[in-house]
Motif scaffolding. Sequence first.
Motif, short mmCIF file in Angstrom:
data_model
loop_
_atom_site.label_atom_id
_atom_site.label_comp_id
_atom_site.label_asym_id
_atom_site.label_seq_id
_atom_site.Cartn_x
_atom_site.Cartn_y
_atom_site.Cartn_z
N CYS A 168 -13.38 37.31 20.58
CA CYS A 168 -12.25 36.61 21.37
C CYS A 168 -12.13 35.16 21.08
O CYS A 168 -11.94 34.43 22.01
N GLU A 188 -11.92 38.28 16.77
CA GLU A 188 -11.70 39.13 18.11
C GLU A 188 -13.04 39.91 18.28
O GLU A 188 -13.51 40.07 19.49
N SER A 207 -5.61 38.71 22.81
CA SER A 207 -6.41 39.53 23.72
C SER A 207 -6.46 39.19 25.40
O SER A 207 -5.98 38.00 25.59
#
Length: 557
Positions: A10, A15, A71
């Motif tokens: 993240c 990610e 996210s």
Amino acid sequence: MKLREVGAKCFRTLEDLTVEFGYDFCTLSGRNNAGKTAVVTIIRHFLDDEDRPYLYGENSLSFSRDHTQWSSSDEMEISVRLELHRHDDAEVFFVVDKFAPTPIEGEIARVRLTETFYKSGERQLACRVNGTDLDSQNSSEIAKKLKSASNLVVHNSTSPNRRIYYLSGEMTEVLESHFSQEDRNKIADAERNLSSKVKNAAKQHKEELSQLLGRLGENYEVELTTLERSGSSRFPLNVKLNDKSVDTNLGGWGSGTQNRTRVLISVLEADRIRKSQSSESRSTPIVIVEEPESFLHPSAQAEFGKVLNNLSADFGIQILTTTHSPYMLNQTSPEANLLLERKVTRSKLKETERVDTSGDDWMLPFAANLGVVSDEFIPWKKIVGSANSKIVLVEGAIDVEYFNILRDKFPEIYALPADVEVVGYGGKDALKNTQVLQFMLSRLEKVYITFDLDAEHEVTTKLRSIGLEVDKHFCSIGIDKPGRECIEGLLPEAILRDVYAQRVDDVLALGSANSSAKKSAKSNLKQAALERFRNCSLNSADIPEMARLIKKIARAF
């Protein structure tokens, strides 16, 4: 010190990504906004001294600014895994050994630093040494030492750290040069003679920089002159490059020459840091070079890529480059080239992924940077992995075997130099993609290309279009008779008659409408002719056409 892994969860476009760096010269490729800068930012966060902020404080990370936008996680995590050598990284190794739960055995300490950022604004640092977790206080002490021990040298070719002084009526560019602690102590003890002391300390630096520039194959001389300083432990030097006809400040040279010189100064700084420290305070920095190909012609990029690769090996220093150029990739160990790309979801760019470049996918970074289909690189794998810089290119494996037989059985006519390697490129179609071919030729000192006579018209046109000349750079192989427009056509007629007489079915299949049967028959006849040539008793006078071919190629070398 060696960087072995960067991880993120993240963080910006990363990610959930782990990138491993298993070699001393590693490259990181990918399109713009693929995540390369994010990886470099993580490295700088853990290893760059906070007292020397870059890009106006961008190395100060935060959840609100750097968390992955799409996210919903309340946490952001970044990490690095490092290897420290007891001797080469003695200063940091001592601190790690001191704060580790148990004494470190062996020569290598494996350190993983992980920092977690929370949505609330809090952050937590963790450290693991050789698989054992440390408490927060000891983790913090190790992290501080890693930042303060000159463990990272960074050069960004697109926005170099340049300092401009107005001296003697002209603008002068100044590069900062690192000197050893011993040199600094001498200068401090004789402040009134600062200029002469710095000149003495700069002498070796000048010689070393001249040697590095000499690797570029261009006749540069370096002149370093001192300027006033302001109490820093680093000393500003005015750099001039001189050749046979020009004497001018670095800023007056072309952008490509300026950039290469600055990159080499950064590498030299890392080497001097490693060498100049006492045994108990030694440190071996990691060097990051962003876009070293900037302002360079492709031929100069190819040369410079080799120089950086060789310097990494010679100095024992890990060099990591971010690049958009196929010429800057690691060509001796293609698996050291890492490729990042963004995943596309519903036509929108999402998280960064690492593309698998292992095994048969070694060519993907080359293809991505060159802008071609990756399969175009498949025939060239042997050349990319070859350490030789002088190569004869032949159509395939059977042609290679003919050259090997000539070398072993007929040394009196095999006039090729011992350092010339014969490599197959997998058929005439490989020569038709001149973009890939030019890239392959750029990394080699000397190449001679051969191909079957029956492909002469279409291949010659392609090779001439990139500036190659017949006989000087390439030639066709074979005799202008049906069935002899290839290397087998150079064999004595007696050998060919014997082979055809023994393999009548294959000879008849050559006229078949079935392309598969025709291809198989041709392959069988070629292999049979090769084995007959390998095992027969001949002397050099029996193979005049082979002798003429070898002589022609030898002249080119």
